[in-house]
Design a protein around this motif. Structure first.
Motif, PDB file in Angstrom:
ATOM      1  N   THR A  70       0.837  -1.195   0.000  1.00 53.24           N
ATOM      2  CA  THR A  70       0.000   0.000   0.000  1.00 53.24           C
ATOM      3  C   THR A  70       0.874   1.249   0.000  1.00 53.24           C
ATOM      4  O   THR A  70       0.584   2.233  -0.683  1.00 53.24           O
ATOM      5  CB  THR A  70      -0.926  -0.012   1.225  1.00 53.24           C
ATOM      6  OG1 THR A  70      -1.776  -1.148   1.124  1.00 53.24           O
ATOM      7  CG2 THR A  70      -1.775   1.238   1.288  1.00 53.24           C
TER       8      THR A  70
ATOM      9  N   ASP B 212      -5.793  -1.376  -4.922  1.00 53.00           N
ATOM     10  CA  ASP B 212      -5.239  -1.879  -3.667  1.00 53.00           C
ATOM     11  C   ASP B 212      -6.095  -3.025  -3.140  1.00 53.00           C
ATOM     12  O   ASP B 212      -7.089  -2.799  -2.453  1.00 53.00           O
ATOM     13  CB  ASP B 212      -5.175  -0.744  -2.639  1.00 53.00           C
ATOM     14  CG  ASP B 212      -4.329  -1.123  -1.441  1.00 53.00           C
ATOM     15  OD1 ASP B 212      -3.917  -2.296  -1.361  1.00 53.00           O
ATOM     16  OD2 ASP B 212      -4.073  -0.257  -0.591  1.00 53.00           O
ATOM     17  N   GLU B 213      -5.714  -4.217  -3.446  1.00 55.87           N
ATOM     18  CA  GLU B 213      -6.443  -5.421  -3.025  1.00 55.87           C
ATOM     19  C   GLU B 213      -7.947  -5.247  -3.154  1.00 55.87           C
ATOM     20  O   GLU B 213      -8.680  -5.451  -2.190  1.00 55.87           O
ATOM     21  CB  GLU B 213      -6.113  -5.771  -1.565  1.00 55.87           C
ATOM     22  CG  GLU B 213      -4.628  -5.926  -1.337  1.00 55.87           C
ATOM     23  CD  GLU B 213      -4.311  -6.711  -0.083  1.00 55.87           C
ATOM     24  OE1 GLU B 213      -5.085  -7.629   0.239  1.00 55.87           O
ATOM     25  OE2 GLU B 213      -3.303  -6.420   0.551  1.00 55.87           O
TER      26      GLU B 213
ATOM     27  N   GLN C 221      -8.364  -0.027  -0.744  1.00 57.50           N
ATOM     28  CA  GLN C 221      -8.539  -1.357  -0.165  1.00 57.50           C
ATOM     29  C   GLN C 221      -9.980  -1.539   0.329  1.00 57.50           C
ATOM     30  O   GLN C 221     -10.563  -2.588   0.184  1.00 57.50           O
ATOM     31  CB  GLN C 221      -7.542  -1.522   0.987  1.00 57.50           C
ATOM     32  CG  GLN C 221      -7.157  -2.942   1.276  1.00 57.50           C
ATOM     33  CD  GLN C 221      -5.802  -3.065   1.970  1.00 57.50           C
ATOM     34  OE1 GLN C 221      -5.106  -2.097   2.204  1.00 57.50           O
ATOM     35  NE2 GLN C 221      -5.422  -4.277   2.290  1.00 57.50           N
TER      36      GLN C 221
END
Ligand SMILES: Nc1ncnc2c1ncn2[C@@H]1O[C@H](COP(=O)(O)OP(=O)(O)OP(=O)(O)O)[C@@H](O)[C@H]1O
Ligand SMILES: [Mg+2]
Lengths: 303, 369
Positions: free
Chosen positions: B46, B161-162, B85
């Motif tokens: 991140t 991000d994921e 995320q």
């Protein structure tokens, strides 16, 4: 209901119910009802209370609107203008507090990390350990003709003669603005604190300048907090007594002071009650209208 | 449109106080590429993404996007869009307002925004859902709205991000294919973060494997899997049997390592060719599927004698857990061809592997499970 007892147990459940009931009925509803009752009666000597002369009437409300019999004006200009002035001034104080507290609350909630934030909050709270009346007197001293502000201004040569902050009502508005500032900061702080930081960053990532981030993301999210802060500050400012009493200039009168006079020096409780009822109802109606205007539901305030 | 905008990290260091979150990252991402950062939790993925999107400045080194140095350029000025995320959709806006927010920022008229939002809703297979609130959508739908919102900003580089971590397996697999096809469609550079290796390997053109702030290897998925550059990569990506020992014999491409399980023949990983010396502490990695039951006389095969401890059936394959010499635990995976291994728990087996599929690396850190 059964669930309530199940969750809290019989003894605790009963206790809670009784206490809440006592609070609501004995401390809120009954006094207001008796005020309402009072406001519709004549101001009779004790001997006549309960006799045939003691009937319900609207003379007190009539007085607030039209003044005494034989009033040359068509309205009760003095009381009505004080009433309006109080509402406008309370609105002004509320907006001023909002403008002051929103950035502060935002800063506390989003930008300050851990320990320093707690220190700042503590610094905000500590002055409120001091009694409200003492605080008002402190403002009187600060704004007095030989107070620290005038002394500084004269000392630095900006002015020659002390400014009469009391007469100009600066002290009054400062005192009123300061009196309920915590009630503005904390609801907004709570609301903003629960805002996910990533939302602010997402808006920034989309190219939004700071003002649009506030307008579109932060303020809508904080709206319940802003409303509850504004409601409380407005109600309490309109109903404040100590600050106007102590900090008000000789020419300024707050509506609560008129109420106080009817109850106290005037010895006319029914009329004081009528004035108080009008103030309360007007404030409630005003707040409801504002909530309507800004599309806020009652339930959100409790959040 | 050109081939897309590339991203370069040039000797990037990121420090938080004394803590070094990213050290010496050198990455070169070509325009239009699907690039993944893969690594365990807390390794700095991140952080790297935030440096690319502009939410933090590297302590050292440069971030370049499309050849332009990004130092001092804020996130609202960069040609990137980040999918967070946790998505970070705006809960108080309607779906279409969320999607078109970047256009609202640019001052585009409402009708046009609405139209564009509808087009994007079409793209993410949610046509006509623009008037819903975000809270009325399912997890996968929100996911897609976040993607649409980012695409609407017309970024040159999309940072993810994921974004699939919160979804269940089925939906995740579905979204993977969808993301990949969206990327092919719009042709922009995707930088994708994940700690799920399957995700990284299936979707990416190239993968960077990270370990505690350091990028160990950058290569395409197959190379990462077959030719890892460090023991960490070998143990983090996919399953691997590890045998530790000392190098006994060396040729140019291969080595013999004396391990507890005997002397093992293996290929030297390309990254350490010419560096490995006789007597070095080394690790041999052999994938479970590289093992098979030994057939007499086969050539080019390393052999280990081991005892069957357990067998697990998993549909398309079954796994045999063995206990080798020196109490080494070995996992062998066989494709289910309808026949059984012909072995039972407690049997002694000789298993064999193709020495080309065994890799020698200097002993080093392993990924903790
Ligand atoms: N603002 C910060 N201040 C101090 N340390 C930080 C900060 N941000 C991240 N870190 C540290 O940097 C390291 C890397 O964090 P990062 O968020 O990049 O991990 P990650 O690889 O994204 O992990 P995950 O897969 O769990 O999201 C962590 O050890 C974290 O504690
Ligand atoms: Mg992360």
């Amino acid at each position: 209901m059964a669930k309530f007892f199940e969750r809290n147990g019989g003894l605790l459940g009963t206790y809670l119910l009784v206490m809440v009931g006592f609070w609501v009925i004995v401390l809120i509803i009954l006094p207001q009802l008796s005020m309402l009752d009072f406001s519709f009666r004549y101001n009779l000597p004790p001997a006549q209370v309960g006799t045939d002369a003691d009937v319900w009437n609207i003379s007190n409300y009539h007085f607030l609107l039209f003044g005494a019999e034989g009033n040359p004006e068509s309205y009760n200009v003095v009381d009505m203008s004080v009433f309006l002035k109080t509402l406008v001034a309370a609105l002004f104080v509320t907006l001023f507090d909002l403008a002051l507290c929103y950035p502060l609350a935002y800063y506390l909630a989003q930008s300050v990390s851990g320990g320093f934030g707690r220190v700042l909050v503590l610094l905000l709270i500590i002055p409120y350990w001091v009694n409200e009346i003492l605080r008002a007197f402190a403002f009187r001293i600060i704004f007095g003709s030989s107070g620290i502000i005038n002394a500084t201004l004269i000392g630095t040569g900006i002015i020659d003669e002390p400014i009469d902050f009391i007469r100009a009502d600066v002290a009054l508005y400062a005192g009123l603005g300061y009196a309920y500032i915590l009630l503005m900061i904390f609801p907004i702080y709570n609301a903003i604190e629960s805002l996910d930081r990533n939302q602010i960053e997402a808006a920034r990532d989309m190219g939004a300048p700071w003002w649009r981030i506030h307008w579109r993301v932060v303020i809508p999210f904080a709206k319940p907090g802003i409303t509850s802060g504004c409601t409380m500050v407005f109600m309490l400012t309109a109903g404040a007594l100590a600050a106007p009493q102590i900090l008000g200039g000789p020419s300024s009168l707050w509506f609560t002071q008129i109420i106080y006079q009817w109850f106290n020096t005037g010895g006319n409780w029914p009329r004081g009650s009528a004035y108080a009822v009008v103030l309360l109802l007007t404030c409630i109606v005003f707040v409801l209208a504002m909530m309507r205007l800004f599309k806020i539901k009652m339930g959100e305030i409790g959040k | 449109m050109s081939a897309g905008v590339g991203v370069e990290l040039d000797n990037v260091w990121i420090r938080f106080g004394n803590f070094i979150a990213v050290r010496e990252a050198n990455v070169n991402i070509a325009g239009g590429e699907f690039f993944s950062f893969l690594g365990p939790s807390g390794c700095g993925k991140t952080t790297i993404l935030r440096a690319v999107s502009g939410f933090l400045e590297p302590s050292d080194g440069n971030v370049r996007i499309g050849g332009r140095d990004m130092a001092g350029i804020g996130p609202n000025q960069r040609p990137t869009a980040l999918i967070f995320q946790n998505l970070a959709l705006f809960p108080l806006m309607k779906v279409w307002e969320n999607i078109a927010f970047s256009m609202e920022v640019r001052g585009v008229a409402s009708a046009e925004r609405r139209k564009r939002a509808e087009e994007l809703l079409e793209l993410i297979a949610l046509p006509g859902q623009g008037d819903k609130m975000v809270s009325e959508l399912s997890g996968g739908q929100r996911q897609r709205v976040a993607i649409a919102r980012a695409l609407c900003a017309q970024p040159d580089v999309l940072l993810l991000d994921e974004p699939l971590s919160a979804l269940d397996l089925k939906l995740r697999q579905h979204m993977r294919t969808e993301l990949r096809s969206i990327q092919k469609q719009v042709g922009i550079t995707f930088i994708y973060i994940t700690h799920d290796q399957g995700e990284a390997l299936t979707m990416s053109d190239n993968v960077a494997v990270m370990r505690a702030g350091v990028i160990d290897q950058i290569a395409d998925g197959q190379t990462i899997y077959d030719d890892p550059s460090t023991s960490f990569v070998a143990s983090f990506v996919g399953e691997n049997n590890m045998f530790r020992g000392t190098v006994k014999k060396l040729t140019k491409d291969a080595a013999v390592v004396a391990t507890d399980a005997g002397e093992l023949d293996a290929r030297i990983a390309s990254s350490v060719k010419g560096e490995l010396k006789s007597g070095d502490d080394a690790m041999v990695f052999i994938r479970p599927e590289a093992f098979g039951v030994a057939e007499a006389g086969a050539r080019g095969k390393g052999r280990i004698k081991a005892m069957v401890e357990n067998e697990e059936f998993e549909g398309q394959s079954y796994h045999v857990f063995l206990n080798g010499p020196g109490d080494t635990h070995i996992k062998m995976s066989l494709v289910n061809t309808g026949r059984t291994s012909g072995s039972a728990v407690g049997d002694n087996l000789t298993i064999a592997y193709d020495t080309k599929q065994a890799v020698v690396l200097p002993a080093g850190e392993l990924a903790s499970e």
